[in-house]
Each structure stands twice: as C-alpha cells, then as structure tokens.
Design a protein around this motif. Structure first.
Motif, PDB file in Angstrom:
ATOM      1  N   VAL A  57       9.479   0.850  -0.082  1.00  0.00           N
ATOM      2  CA  VAL A  57       9.049  -0.273  -0.925  1.00  0.00           C
ATOM      3  C   VAL A  57      10.253  -1.159  -1.260  1.00  0.00           C
ATOM      4  O   VAL A  57      10.166  -2.394  -1.216  1.00  0.00           O
ATOM      5  CB  VAL A  57       8.348   0.233  -2.203  1.00  0.00           C
ATOM      6  N   TRP A  58      11.402  -0.534  -1.575  1.00  0.00           N
ATOM      7  CA  TRP A  58      12.593  -1.352  -1.879  1.00  0.00           C
ATOM      8  C   TRP A  58      12.972  -2.217  -0.679  1.00  0.00           C
ATOM      9  O   TRP A  58      13.341  -3.376  -0.834  1.00  0.00           O
ATOM     10  CB  TRP A  58      13.775  -0.444  -2.266  1.00  0.00           C
ATOM     11  N   LEU A  78       0.835  -1.200   0.000  1.00  0.00           N
ATOM     12  CA  LEU A  78       0.000   0.000   0.000  1.00  0.00           C
ATOM     13  C   LEU A  78       0.871   1.252   0.000  1.00  0.00           C
ATOM     14  O   LEU A  78       1.710   1.424   0.892  1.00  0.00           O
ATOM     15  CB  LEU A  78      -0.875  -0.043   1.270  1.00  0.00           C
ATOM     16  N   LEU A  79       0.671   2.095  -0.997  1.00  0.00           N
ATOM     17  CA  LEU A  79       1.399   3.365  -1.052  1.00  0.00           C
ATOM     18  C   LEU A  79       0.456   4.473  -0.585  1.00  0.00           C
ATOM     19  O   LEU A  79      -0.747   4.407  -0.853  1.00  0.00           O
ATOM     20  CB  LEU A  79       1.833   3.676  -2.494  1.00  0.00           C
ATOM     21  N   ASP A  94       9.024  13.022  -7.810  1.00  0.00           N
ATOM     22  CA  ASP A  94       9.312  14.450  -7.701  1.00  0.00           C
ATOM     23  C   ASP A  94      10.490  14.687  -6.746  1.00  0.00           C
ATOM     24  O   ASP A  94      10.782  13.864  -5.875  1.00  0.00           O
ATOM     25  CB  ASP A  94       8.080  15.197  -7.175  1.00  0.00           C
ATOM     26  N   LEU A  95      11.107  15.846  -6.909  1.00  0.00           N
ATOM     27  CA  LEU A  95      12.197  16.251  -6.016  1.00  0.00           C
ATOM     28  C   LEU A  95      11.792  17.615  -5.470  1.00  0.00           C
ATOM     29  O   LEU A  95      11.930  18.614  -6.172  1.00  0.00           O
ATOM     30  CB  LEU A  95      13.503  16.329  -6.808  1.00  0.00           C
ATOM     31  N   GLY A  96      11.257  17.652  -4.247  1.00  0.00           N
ATOM     32  CA  GLY A  96      10.704  18.903  -3.718  1.00  0.00           C
ATOM     33  C   GLY A  96       9.641  19.401  -4.684  1.00  0.00           C
ATOM     34  O   GLY A  96       8.772  18.641  -5.120  1.00  0.00           O
ATOM     35  N   PRO A  97       9.728  20.697  -5.080  1.00  0.00           N
ATOM     36  CA  PRO A  97       8.687  21.223  -5.974  1.00  0.00           C
ATOM     37  C   PRO A  97       8.923  20.889  -7.449  1.00  0.00           C
ATOM     38  O   PRO A  97       8.147  21.317  -8.295  1.00  0.00           O
ATOM     39  CB  PRO A  97       8.797  22.739  -5.756  1.00  0.00           C
ATOM     40  N   VAL A 102       7.544  10.415  -3.896  1.00  0.00           N
ATOM     41  CA  VAL A 102       8.859  10.874  -3.434  1.00  0.00           C
ATOM     42  C   VAL A 102       9.755   9.685  -3.107  1.00  0.00           C
ATOM     43  O   VAL A 102       9.287   8.557  -2.899  1.00  0.00           O
ATOM     44  CB  VAL A 102       8.715  11.777  -2.176  1.00  0.00           C
ATOM     45  N   LEU A 103      11.040  10.001  -3.001  1.00  0.00           N
ATOM     46  CA  LEU A 103      12.043   8.955  -2.783  1.00  0.00           C
ATOM     47  C   LEU A 103      11.821   8.181  -1.479  1.00  0.00           C
ATOM     48  O   LEU A 103      12.055   6.973  -1.416  1.00  0.00           O
ATOM     49  CB  LEU A 103      13.441   9.601  -2.790  1.00  0.00           C
ATOM     50  N   GLU A 104      11.377   8.877  -0.435  1.00  0.00           N
ATOM     51  CA  GLU A 104      11.206   8.209   0.865  1.00  0.00           C
ATOM     52  C   GLU A 104      10.261   7.016   0.741  1.00  0.00           C
ATOM     53  O   GLU A 104      10.479   5.963   1.346  1.00  0.00           O
ATOM     54  CB  GLU A 104      10.640   9.185   1.923  1.00  0.00           C
TER      55      GLU A 104
END
Ligand SMILES: NC(=O)c1ccc[n+]([C@@H]2O[C@H](COP(=O)([O-])OP(=O)(O)OC[C@H]3O[C@@H](n4cnc5c(N)ncnc54)[C@H](O)[C@@H]3O)[C@@H](O)[C@H]2O)c1
Length: 362
Positions: free
Chosen positions: A80-81, A64-65, A142-145, A73-75
């Motif tokens: 998930v990884w 579940l995301l 995305d990376l920030g905005p 986002v990367l976090e």
C-alpha cells in the motif's frame, strides 16, 4: 446523530448521510486526494453505497486489501505504501478506511506512519469495528503469531459509525462483535450485562434494540479511552478476555487455521472469568452466568494439551506484560475489574482446560 470527541478525533454515531462526512470531504479535504481502503468483502458490500451517496468520492483511489487477520501484516502495508508513492499521496491527503477491525487497524497504521502521518477516517462496517476496533486510536499489525505487535497510538480525524453496514454482515461476524459488547458490559456496566444476557445472539442483527446496544457499547469504549488514552490504567480493562484470547488467536494463526478475533475473545473471557472465580473475585453463580451466555452463542474449539501449552507460551510475549510474568485483567464482580493480575503459566493452562468443561457442561 450522537457526537463524541476523544482528543481531536470526532466520532459521529448515526446516519452517515446526515453526518458531517459530506461537508468534511468538500471543505477540509476538497482539493486533496482521497484514498479508500477496503477488503474484498467491504469492496463488494459497502463501497458502491458510499461512492453513490457521496459523489465527491467518485474520483477517489480505491485500494483493495486481502481480507482476514492473516493479511494484517507488514507485507500488505508495504504494497500500500508503494501504491501511495505511485499515486503521489501527500501529507494533506486523506485515507478512508471502510471495513472491519482488520481494515481500520491496518489502514490506520499505514496512514499513521506514511510521510510521518496522514489524516485518516474510519467508517467501520463490522459490528466489532463499530463498538470497539475503530475507537481509541490503536493502530496495528501482527508479527507472526503475535497480535498487534507493531503499531501506533494515532486517532483517526473522524469516525462515522452507521448501523446500515450491519445488513450485509455474515451472522458469525455479528456474533464476533457481540463478544466485544459482552466484554464492555462485563468490565464496566452490570445493568447492560443484564440486558445483553437476555438477547438471543443469533437474532441480534434483527433485534430492535441493536442500535441502542451498539451506541451504548461504543460509549463505554469512548468513556474508558477518554479517561486513559495511552493505557496506563483503566484502559487496560478493555483487555479482559484478550490475554488468553490473543494466545488462542495467535496459536490458530500460527497453525494456519485462523479463528475470528471475537470468537477467540469469547473463549478467552470464559477462561479469564474462571481465573477470576478461582481468585474469589467473582462468585460461582456469576461464573455460571457468563459461561451460559457465551457457550450458547459461540462454538467450542478443542485444543490438545500440546496446543494449550503453546498458547501459554505465546501469552508470555503479550504486549501487556512486563518482566514480572503474564498480566491479565480479571473481573471484580460483574461490571468491575482488577488490573495487572499476575497469572502463572500453570494457572493459564488450567483456565484453558476449563474451557473444555464449560462447553461440555461438566
Ligand atoms: N484497535 C483496537 O482497539 C481493536 C479492538 C478490537 C479488535 N481489534 C482488531 O479488529 C480485528 C477484528 O475485527 P473484525 O471482527 O471486524 O474483523 P474483520 O475486519 O476481519 O471483519 C470480519 C469479516 O467481515 C467482513 N465484513 C466487514 N464488514 C462487512 C460488511 N458490512 N458486510 C459484509 N462483510 C463485512 C470482513 O471482510 C471480514 O471478512 C482484529 O484484528 C482485532 O485485533 C482492534
């Protein structure tokens, strides 16, 4: 069932139960682990149907995301990884992305880099995902905005586009998908544009022609990507409305009040149509037709001068730019485009201000 291919990616549009999905699960991935990525809404609205219709998914791992662009986002990828590692996911396993553009963009990215790439399958559940985001092999977060700054070009192995999922889609999300359908018509198909402007966007989900419209719109995207898979030329046309649209979306993300991607693109298309008019690429009549179509479906969003200035700053970091400035795709009449038009920051500011007049009718 309609069948298409982009490189090795097979696309089937129609009833998923009569598609190749069942057979693919049992033959190609029969002995392998299957992971289904969903967000909170597609977990509730779409997952049960899929698992019931395809019993070989009964022992799939469901992950579940969190829903929403602010979670692309990367976090989230990192978590998930780690879960993939805990489940001992191997390169032979398959990831099934069941959701809108956020799930397919992020799920595709997650799969495309884990152990240097796993197979993944997109099952788009939003209108925007069906006509646009799931097709073409762009994955990203995305990376920030800054939208989609981290990502890969990696096609899914299969895409199954089944309209049934529209039945649970909230009305505003139907509208967001409509924005990308309008874009496809504006950049590539004047006859389709003439059909879409007659549609009441609020009744689109019930429109008898919806399936035909989805198929047509998805086909425009497939056709463009087939011609230019890595966006060296004509694929850039799909960015119409997105230079200013992504600036708006990034600003709203940064301000903690996210706007839907389709809504931002709709506002971006008004602004970029205005720029097309100012550069005499479209007539005033064409501009007015575009403005009338978009303002009847989409809500106005007011931005202060300070906000507009910040939006133009964000546009300077758009992926499409090189060091010559902001690059936009503008219309060249309806159904054609000019690629790589350099737009100054003051022109972009002027175009953002035009959005106010478009909605106020002045
Ligand atoms: N890769 C590409 O080529 C490409 C192209 C266009 C857009 N995009 C990306 O797509 C994203 C926007 O996609 P989106 O509009 O689908 O957003 P989304 O994935 O956030 O979906 C919109 C909302 O609808 C919900 N939802 C989806 N399907 C549902 C269903 N069947 N029933 C009930 N609720 C459902 C989602 O949970 C979400 O709340 C953006 O991140 C954008 O950058 C990518």
């Amino acid at each position: 069932m309609r069948h298409f291919n982009i490189d090795h990616c097979q696309i089937e549009i129609g009833n998923i139960e009569t598609s190749s999905f069942d057979e693919i699960l049992s033959t190609r991935y029969g002995k392998n682990k299957k992971v289904i990525l969903v967000d909170e809404n597609t977990h509730d609205a779409c997952l049960e149907y899929l698992i019931t219709a395809f019993p070989s998914l009964e022992d799939a791992e469901v992950m579940l995301l969190p829903a929403g662009e602010e979670n692309k986002v990367l976090e989230v990828c990192f978590q998930v990884w780690e879960a993939f590692s805990d489940y001992q996911i191997s390169r032979a396993d398959v990831i099934i992305n069941l959701g809108g553009g956020v799930v397919t963009d992020m799920g595709g990215f997650i799969a495309s880099v884990f152990k240097r790439g796993l197979d993944f399958i997109h099952i788009p559940t939003s209108l925007l995902g069906m006509v646009d985001a799931s097709i073409g092999g762009k994955t990203g977060i995305d990376l920030g905005p800054f939208k989609n700054q981290i990502g890969t070009f990696q096609h899914p192995a299969f895409i199954y586009i089944d309209y049934r999922f529209i039945s649970t889609l909230p009305q505003e999300e139907v509208l967001n998908g409509f924005a990308e359908m309008l874009k496809h018509a504006l950049i590539a198909d004047a006859a389709h544009w003439n059909q879409l402007i007659k549609v009441n966007p609020y009744l689109l989900a019930e429109n008898q022609s919806l399936q035909a419209f989805i198929e047509h719109s998805a086909q425009i995207k497939i056709n463009v990507v087939q011609q230019d898979p890595t966006e060296k030329g004509i694929r850039k046309s799909l960015n119409f409305g997105h230079t200013i649209g992504h600036g708006i979306e990034g600003f709203c993300l940064e301000s903690g009040e996210p706007i839907a991607h389709g809504h931002a693109v709709a506002l971006g298309m008004i602004a970029e149509s205005y720029l097309s008019f100012k550069k005499q690429f479209i007539s005033e009549k064409e501009l007015m037709q575009i403005v009338a179509c978009i303002t009847q479906g989409f809500d106005y969003v007011a931005f202060s001068l300070e906000a507009k200035t910040r939006i133009t700053e964000l546009m300077l970091n758009d992926k499409k730019n090189d060091h010559s400035g902001i690059k936009a795709v503008l219309l060249n009449g309806i159904g054609n485009v000019h690629l790589d038009v350099i737009v100054s920051q003051s022109e972009a500011l002027d175009a953002l201000t035009y959005i106010d007049s478009a909605f106020s009718g002045n």
